[in-house]
Write an enzyme that holds these catalytic residues in place. Structure first.
Site, PDB file in Angstrom:
ATOM      1  N   ARG A 185       0.737  -1.200   0.041  1.00 24.50           N
ATOM      2  CA  ARG A 185      -0.033  -0.038   0.005  1.00 24.50           C
ATOM      3  C   ARG A 185       0.878   1.219  -0.193  1.00 24.50           C
ATOM      4  O   ARG A 185       0.482   2.171  -0.905  1.00 24.50           O
ATOM      5  CB  ARG A 185      -0.803   0.170   1.223  1.00 24.50           C
ATOM      6  CG  ARG A 185      -1.692   1.294   1.290  1.00 24.50           C
ATOM      7  CD  ARG A 185      -2.442   1.694   0.122  1.00 24.50           C
ATOM      8  NE  ARG A 185      -3.144   0.651  -0.456  1.00 24.50           N
ATOM      9  CZ  ARG A 185      -3.632   0.602  -1.855  1.00 24.50           C
ATOM     10  NH1 ARG A 185      -3.143   1.609  -2.520  1.00 24.50           N
ATOM     11  NH2 ARG A 185      -4.215  -0.550  -2.442  1.00 24.50           N
TER      12      ARG A 185
ATOM     13  N   LYS B 131       4.204  24.868  -3.505  1.00 27.13           N
ATOM     14  CA  LYS B 131       3.009  24.370  -2.809  1.00 27.13           C
ATOM     15  C   LYS B 131       2.860  23.039  -3.068  1.00 27.13           C
ATOM     16  O   LYS B 131       1.997  22.533  -3.864  1.00 27.13           O
ATOM     17  CB  LYS B 131       1.859  25.187  -3.645  1.00 27.13           C
ATOM     18  CG  LYS B 131       1.560  26.501  -3.523  1.00 27.13           C
ATOM     19  CD  LYS B 131       0.445  26.994  -4.564  1.00 27.13           C
ATOM     20  CE  LYS B 131       0.396  28.591  -4.392  1.00 27.13           C
ATOM     21  NZ  LYS B 131      -0.456  29.521  -5.155  1.00 27.13           N
TER      22      LYS B 131
ATOM     23  N   LYS C  27       6.660  38.802  -3.263  1.00 34.70           N
ATOM     24  CA  LYS C  27       5.242  39.108  -3.381  1.00 34.70           C
ATOM     25  C   LYS C  27       4.449  40.149  -2.769  1.00 34.70           C
ATOM     26  O   LYS C  27       4.891  41.247  -2.361  1.00 34.70           O
ATOM     27  CB  LYS C  27       4.634  37.679  -2.736  1.00 34.70           C
ATOM     28  CG  LYS C  27       5.245  36.517  -3.410  1.00 34.70           C
ATOM     29  CD  LYS C  27       5.026  35.087  -2.592  1.00 34.70           C
ATOM     30  CE  LYS C  27       3.503  34.504  -2.775  1.00 34.70           C
ATOM     31  NZ  LYS C  27       3.201  34.437  -4.024  1.00 34.70           N
TER      32      LYS C  27
ATOM     33  N   GLU D 182       6.401  39.323  -8.329  1.00 34.31           N
ATOM     34  CA  GLU D 182       4.987  39.214  -8.687  1.00 34.31           C
ATOM     35  C   GLU D 182       4.082  40.532  -8.688  1.00 34.31           C
ATOM     36  O   GLU D 182       4.068  41.470  -7.746  1.00 34.31           O
ATOM     37  CB  GLU D 182       4.371  38.301  -7.662  1.00 34.31           C
ATOM     38  CG  GLU D 182       2.980  37.936  -7.715  1.00 34.31           C
ATOM     39  CD  GLU D 182       2.478  37.033  -6.501  1.00 34.31           C
ATOM     40  OE1 GLU D 182       2.498  35.837  -6.705  1.00 34.31           O
ATOM     41  OE2 GLU D 182       1.721  37.530  -5.560  1.00 34.31           O
TER      42      GLU D 182
ATOM     43  N   ASP E 232       0.241  37.842 -11.752  1.00 29.73           N
ATOM     44  CA  ASP E 232      -0.585  36.980 -10.961  1.00 29.73           C
ATOM     45  C   ASP E 232      -2.016  37.213 -11.054  1.00 29.73           C
ATOM     46  O   ASP E 232      -2.263  38.430 -11.143  1.00 29.73           O
ATOM     47  CB  ASP E 232      -0.103  37.660  -9.545  1.00 29.73           C
ATOM     48  CG  ASP E 232      -1.022  36.917  -8.595  1.00 29.73           C
ATOM     49  OD1 ASP E 232      -0.916  35.583  -8.538  1.00 29.73           O
ATOM     50  OD2 ASP E 232      -1.443  37.560  -7.455  1.00 29.73           O
TER      51      ASP E 232
END
Length: 231
Positions: A102, A137, A169, A199, A220
């Site tokens: 598994r 991510k 960002k 960004e 973005d």
């Protein structure tokens, strides 16, 4: 086609997965399967997909305990699996096979799914100068495997972590008082060998990033038409 995966470096990961799943032992197999039962099994494709993670799956069997089953891959990562095709063969103590199967299947299926999705996007861009690039991510603890799967599928890796590239960002821009001041601060304080990526959310931000001397600009959440204008 893709960089090789260092299996020795992920042995601690595999050990933690097996410990999580097996715990103090596979009580079902211990109760039902004879101790010396021998079996031959195969990993078979049920649909078409990009193969990724065969080495990791094999490591699950190699580390499940003694006597460890023998794992023999029949294809390579990056191959296109066809329905009914045998991708690997495993033989040995049946208790050990059942204890590892598994975990092996889970990681193999996840990596192959990522590679297949990356491949679909990479194929859609075939013949252009564009390329698919991933993000941070990722599933915590699985970054090295998931980014490897992206490469297997024909994509490219962006930053591996916060320490190998500057990406300014919206929160950084707010803290620095603007895009221009953020870029200048990065140039002043960061290692000179790091590229500065910014960004931006609109064309005004793009102009400011270019004026400030950003090396890379990330657009973005722009519409297709906005992206055309930006390019």
């Amino acid at each position: 086609m893709h960089n090789e995966l260092d299996l020795s470096a992920i042995r601690p990961l595999v050990a933690s997965w097996l410990a999580e799943d097996v715990g103090r032992g596979d009580v079902t197999s211990w109760s039902v399967v004879p101790e010396k039962a021998f079996a031959v099994a195969r990993l078979e494709a049920r649909e078409e997909f990009v193969v990724a993670g065969l080495g990791v799956a094999g490591l699950c069997f190699a580390m499940v305990g003694e006597p460890a089953p023998d794992w023999e891959p029949k294809v390579d990562d990056g191959n296109i699996a066809k329905p009914g095709e045998t991708l690997a063969r495993v033989e040995g103590n049946l208790r050990r096979i059942l204890a590892a199967e598994r975990t092996a299947l889970n990681v193999f299926a996840r990596m192959s799914g990522i590679a297949s999705l990356a491949s679909a996007y990479a194929q859609a861009l075939w013949g252009t100068n564009a390329k698919i690039v991933d993000t941070r991510k990722t599933t915590p603890g699985l970054r090295v495997l998931e980014k490897y799967a992206v490469r297997v599928g024909g994509g490219s890796n962006h930053r591996y972590g916060l320490d190998d590239g500057i990406l300014i960002k919206d929160n950084h821009v707010a803290a620095a008082g603007g895009i221009g001041s953020a870029v200048r601060s990065a140039r002043m304080n960061a290692h000179h060998g790091l590229r500065v990526e910014v960004e931006v959310e609109d064309l005004a931000g793009l102009d400011e990033a270019i004026e400030a001397g950003a090396d890379i600009v990330m657009l973005d959440n722009m519409t297709v038409e906005e992206v055309r204008k930006a390019v």
